[in-house]
Design a protein around this motif. Structure first.
Motif, PDB file in Angstrom:
ATOM      1  N   GLY A  60       0.773  -1.225  -0.075  1.00  0.00           N
ATOM      2  CA  GLY A  60       0.129   0.012   0.130  1.00  0.00           C
ATOM      3  C   GLY A  60       0.666   1.320  -0.033  1.00  0.00           C
ATOM      4  N   ILE A  61       1.923   1.234   0.900  1.00  0.00           N
ATOM      5  CA  ILE A  61       2.714   2.494   0.823  1.00  0.00           C
ATOM      6  C   ILE A  61       3.579   2.525  -0.629  1.00  0.00           C
ATOM      7  CG2 ILE A  61       4.914   3.185   1.778  1.00  0.00           C
ATOM      8  CD1 ILE A  61       4.041   1.585   4.381  1.00  0.00           C
ATOM      9  N   GLN A  62       3.947   1.606  -1.186  1.00  0.00           N
ATOM     10  CA  GLN A  62       4.544   1.689  -2.631  1.00  0.00           C
ATOM     11  C   GLN A  62       3.495   2.291  -3.645  1.00  0.00           C
ATOM     12  OE1 GLN A  62       7.985   0.800  -3.296  1.00  0.00           O
ATOM     13  NE2 GLN A  62       7.179   2.232  -4.555  1.00  0.00           N
ATOM     14  N   GLU A  63       2.363   1.673  -3.400  1.00  0.00           N
ATOM     15  CA  GLU A  63       1.544   2.193  -4.532  1.00  0.00           C
ATOM     16  C   GLU A  63       1.208   3.925  -4.178  1.00  0.00           C
ATOM     17  OE1 GLU A  63      -3.565   1.776  -5.146  1.00  0.00           O
ATOM     18  OE2 GLU A  63      -2.387   0.026  -4.181  1.00  0.00           O
ATOM     19  N   MET A  64       1.179   4.163  -3.049  1.00  0.00           N
ATOM     20  CA  MET A  64       1.119   5.756  -2.721  1.00  0.00           C
ATOM     21  C   MET A  64       2.417   6.416  -3.299  1.00  0.00           C
ATOM     22  SD  MET A  64       0.989   7.802   1.051  1.00  0.00           S
ATOM     23  CE  MET A  64       2.632   7.409   1.318  1.00  0.00           C
ATOM     24  N   MET A  65       3.551   5.877  -3.099  1.00  0.00           N
ATOM     25  CA  MET A  65       4.790   6.460  -3.566  1.00  0.00           C
ATOM     26  C   MET A  65       4.973   6.636  -5.073  1.00  0.00           C
ATOM     27  SD  MET A  65       5.756   7.799  -0.809  1.00  0.00           S
ATOM     28  CE  MET A  65       7.369   8.500  -1.171  1.00  0.00           C
ATOM     29  N   ASN A  66       4.166   5.676  -5.761  1.00  0.00           N
ATOM     30  CA  ASN A  66       4.302   5.359  -7.143  1.00  0.00           C
ATOM     31  C   ASN A  66       3.250   6.136  -7.966  1.00  0.00           C
ATOM     32  OD1 ASN A  66       6.464   3.623  -7.243  1.00  0.00           O
ATOM     33  ND2 ASN A  66       5.312   1.853  -7.277  1.00  0.00           N
ATOM     34  N   ALA A  67       2.246   6.817  -7.122  1.00  0.00           N
ATOM     35  CA  ALA A  67       0.905   7.380  -7.884  1.00  0.00           C
ATOM     36  C   ALA A  67       1.307   9.040  -8.086  1.00  0.00           C
ATOM     37  CB  ALA A  67       0.103   7.605  -6.576  1.00  0.00           C
ATOM     38  N   PRO A  68       0.779   9.507  -9.093  1.00  0.00           N
ATOM     39  CA  PRO A  68       1.283  10.692  -9.506  1.00  0.00           C
ATOM     40  C   PRO A  68       0.703  11.980  -8.584  1.00  0.00           C
ATOM     41  CG  PRO A  68      -0.691   9.784 -10.965  1.00  0.00           C
ATOM     42  CD  PRO A  68      -0.249   8.887 -10.111  1.00  0.00           C
ATOM     43  N   GLN A  69      -0.095  11.321  -7.690  1.00  0.00           N
ATOM     44  CA  GLN A  69      -0.413  12.555  -6.643  1.00  0.00           C
ATOM     45  C   GLN A  69       0.644  13.052  -5.734  1.00  0.00           C
ATOM     46  OE1 GLN A  69      -3.141  10.458  -4.024  1.00  0.00           O
ATOM     47  NE2 GLN A  69      -5.080  11.315  -5.273  1.00  0.00           N
ATOM     48  N   LEU A  70       1.896  12.462  -5.744  1.00  0.00           N
ATOM     49  CA  LEU A  70       2.804  12.830  -4.998  1.00  0.00           C
ATOM     50  C   LEU A  70       3.575  13.979  -5.579  1.00  0.00           C
ATOM     51  CD1 LEU A  70       4.927  12.494  -2.729  1.00  0.00           C
ATOM     52  CD2 LEU A  70       6.298  10.754  -3.704  1.00  0.00           C
ATOM     53  N   GLU A  71       3.848  13.931  -6.914  1.00  0.00           N
ATOM     54  CA  GLU A  71       4.466  14.965  -7.538  1.00  0.00           C
ATOM     55  C   GLU A  71       3.484  16.291  -7.760  1.00  0.00           C
ATOM     56  OE1 GLU A  71       5.985  16.087 -12.138  1.00  0.00           O
ATOM     57  OE2 GLU A  71       5.728  14.009 -11.701  1.00  0.00           O
ATOM     58  N   GLU A  72       2.314  15.816  -7.997  1.00  0.00           N
ATOM     59  CA  GLU A  72       1.030  16.884  -7.812  1.00  0.00           C
ATOM     60  C   GLU A  72       1.148  17.934  -6.537  1.00  0.00           C
ATOM     61  OE1 GLU A  72      -3.695  17.568  -8.779  1.00  0.00           O
ATOM     62  OE2 GLU A  72      -2.891  15.561  -8.350  1.00  0.00           O
ATOM     63  N   ALA A  73       1.302  17.056  -5.390  1.00  0.00           N
ATOM     64  CA  ALA A  73       1.139  17.464  -4.307  1.00  0.00           C
ATOM     65  C   ALA A  73       2.488  18.506  -4.008  1.00  0.00           C
ATOM     66  CB  ALA A  73       1.295  16.442  -3.037  1.00  0.00           C
ATOM     67  N   ALA A  74       3.806  17.971  -4.297  1.00  0.00           N
ATOM     68  CA  ALA A  74       4.715  18.552  -4.163  1.00  0.00           C
ATOM     69  C   ALA A  74       4.762  20.084  -4.873  1.00  0.00           C
ATOM     70  CB  ALA A  74       6.104  17.922  -4.668  1.00  0.00           C
ATOM     71  N   ARG A  75       4.247  19.768  -6.158  1.00  0.00           N
ATOM     72  CA  ARG A  75       4.209  21.149  -7.106  1.00  0.00           C
ATOM     73  C   ARG A  75       3.314  22.131  -6.513  1.00  0.00           C
ATOM     74  NH1 ARG A  75       7.126  20.741 -11.405  1.00  0.00           N
ATOM     75  NH2 ARG A  75       7.625  18.671 -12.171  1.00  0.00           N
ATOM     76  N   LEU A  76       2.184  21.575  -6.012  1.00  0.00           N
ATOM     77  CA  LEU A  76       0.994  22.823  -5.575  1.00  0.00           C
ATOM     78  C   LEU A  76       1.561  23.168  -4.154  1.00  0.00           C
ATOM     79  CD1 LEU A  76      -2.230  20.338  -6.039  1.00  0.00           C
ATOM     80  CD2 LEU A  76      -1.589  22.721  -7.152  1.00  0.00           C
ATOM     81  N   LEU A  77       2.021  22.522  -3.335  1.00  0.00           N
ATOM     82  CA  LEU A  77       2.670  23.003  -2.066  1.00  0.00           C
ATOM     83  C   LEU A  77       3.701  24.010  -2.452  1.00  0.00           C
ATOM     84  CD1 LEU A  77       1.907  22.725   0.874  1.00  0.00           C
ATOM     85  CD2 LEU A  77       3.594  20.904   0.968  1.00  0.00           C
ATOM     86  N   GLY A  78       4.653  23.695  -3.299  1.00  0.00           N
ATOM     87  CA  GLY A  78       5.649  24.576  -3.681  1.00  0.00           C
ATOM     88  C   GLY A  78       5.326  25.797  -4.323  1.00  0.00           C
ATOM     89  N   SER A  79       4.182  26.003  -4.900  1.00  0.00           N
ATOM     90  CA  SER A  79       3.720  27.310  -5.384  1.00  0.00           C
ATOM     91  C   SER A  79       3.217  27.973  -4.605  1.00  0.00           C
ATOM     92  CB  SER A  79       2.556  27.038  -6.341  1.00  0.00           C
ATOM     93  OG  SER A  79       1.352  26.584  -5.463  1.00  0.00           O
ATOM     94  N   ALA A  80       3.161  27.678  -3.090  1.00  0.00           N
ATOM     95  CA  ALA A  80       3.021  28.652  -2.027  1.00  0.00           C
ATOM     96  C   ALA A  80       4.277  29.396  -1.450  1.00  0.00           C
ATOM     97  CB  ALA A  80       2.280  27.991  -0.982  1.00  0.00           C
ATOM     98  N   PRO A  81       4.268  30.383  -0.872  1.00  0.00           N
ATOM     99  CA  PRO A  81       5.540  30.822  -0.169  1.00  0.00           C
ATOM    100  C   PRO A  81       5.994  30.322   0.951  1.00  0.00           C
ATOM    101  CG  PRO A  81       3.829  32.320   0.118  1.00  0.00           C
ATOM    102  CD  PRO A  81       3.285  31.303  -0.615  1.00  0.00           C
ATOM    103  N   ILE A  82       6.413  29.014   1.051  1.00  0.00           N
ATOM    104  CA  ILE A  82       6.646  28.019   2.032  1.00  0.00           C
ATOM    105  C   ILE A  82       8.279  28.524   2.118  1.00  0.00           C
ATOM    106  CG2 ILE A  82       4.995  26.573   2.264  1.00  0.00           C
ATOM    107  CD1 ILE A  82       6.680  24.493   0.752  1.00  0.00           C
ATOM    108  N   ASP A  83       8.691  28.015   3.282  1.00  0.00           N
ATOM    109  CA  ASP A  83      10.443  28.240   3.525  1.00  0.00           C
ATOM    110  C   ASP A  83      10.942  26.620   3.483  1.00  0.00           C
ATOM    111  OD1 ASP A  83      10.496  30.906   4.077  1.00  0.00           O
ATOM    112  OD2 ASP A  83       9.179  30.293   5.871  1.00  0.00           O
ATOM    113  N   VAL A  84       9.989  25.718   3.768  1.00  0.00           N
ATOM    114  CA  VAL A  84      10.706  24.363   3.640  1.00  0.00           C
ATOM    115  C   VAL A  84       9.693  23.318   3.520  1.00  0.00           C
ATOM    116  CG1 VAL A  84      10.148  24.034   6.531  1.00  0.00           C
ATOM    117  CG2 VAL A  84      11.914  22.358   5.012  1.00  0.00           C
TER     118      VAL A  84
END
Length: 263
Positions: A60-84
């Motif tokens: 189940g964990i491997q399925e989550m890590m292989n899903a395109p949602q991970l990249e999408e979440a990182a890109r969406l979060l990275g569009s905010a002015p976060i520091d880390v």
């Protein structure tokens, strides 16, 4: 308001004027955000993007890590002015060992250029080094297969696991339902005289509220995945932004009393 009227006093509204932490977390999980906010002093904010975890098993964990949602979440979060940006999955980042965790950080940095990057597993190793841990006792809620990988990850990084216990839970929401009192007792029962520290793994497994009590009872550092992740976000930003009462790990990252956010 008239030009000469004094400005009224405002209440703190949660603004991350000292640090904005971006967190990628599991959609069905509830613990990590709450514990981070509990530990955060005034001026430290947490902003979250979520991804789906089918089941808390290796598959189940491997399925989550292989899903395109991970990249999408990182890109969406990275569009905010976060520091880390912190990837808030312990088992997901140690699943295939240290090299896998390092590769995950590189992918996150490519998807979200700008903020500092850490993961729960990277933060764990940094936290154990900060408290000068050697041999450790390990407590997890995981099924046996995931628990075994936690042991492997710690030991390949120089932390021999001298005692360990796991609860065999494979449903994410059930992880968060284990009472803090039960976790406190489990940690005390798992501790070993040869352990220089105790590590509590899983970011949807409560622990922050018991860490200070556990350190008092055991006389040694207690590090949890959530606590380590929050601490490492402050550490990489060189920000003193923790409230008191959440463990010896925060000795150098405590906010000044005026900025603690305490009532």
């Amino acid at each position: 308001m008239k030009p000469n009227d004094p400005r009224p006093a405002f209440r703190y509204d949660g603004d991350g004027y000292k640090a904005r932490i971006g967190l990628i977390f599991m959609a069905s999980s509830v613990v990590m955000e709450a514990e981070m906010w509990a530990m955060a002093a005034e001026g430290v904010a947490v902003h979250t993007a979520r991804i789906k975890l089918p089941k808390v098993t290796v598959e189940g964990i491997q399925e989550m890590m292989n899903a395109p949602q991970l990249e999408e979440a990182a890109r969406l979060l990275g569009s905010a002015p976060i520091d880390v940006l912190c990837f808030g999955g312990t088992s997901a980042s140690f699943l295939h060992g240290t090299a896998y965790d390092v590769a995950l950080s590189r992918k996150l940095a490519a998807w979200a250029p700008g903020p500092k990057i850490t993961t729960a597993s990277t933060a764990t190793l940094a936290a154990l080094a900060a408290v000068r841990a050697g041999k450790v006792a390990l407590v997890t809620p995981y099924v046996d297969g995931v628990h075994a990988r936690a042991i492997r990850f710690l030991e390949e990084n120089g932390h021999k696991v001298v005692s360990s216990r796991n609860l065999g839970i494979d449903k994410d929401q059930a992880l968060a339902e284990v009472p803090l009192e039960q976790i406190y007792d489990l940690v005390r029962e798992t501790d070993h005289p040869d352990a220089t520290a105790v590590f509590i793994s899983c970011t949807n497994f409560r622990s922050a509220g018991a860490i200070e009590a556990l350190e008092t009872a055991l006389g040694k550092p207690v590090v949890s995945a959530v606590q380590a992740s929050f601490w490492h976000c402050l550490e990489v930003l060189d920000v003193n932004g923790a409230k008191p009462g959440y463990g010896s790990l925060f000795a150098r990252r405590m906010a000044s009393p005026k900025a603690s956010g305490a009532a």
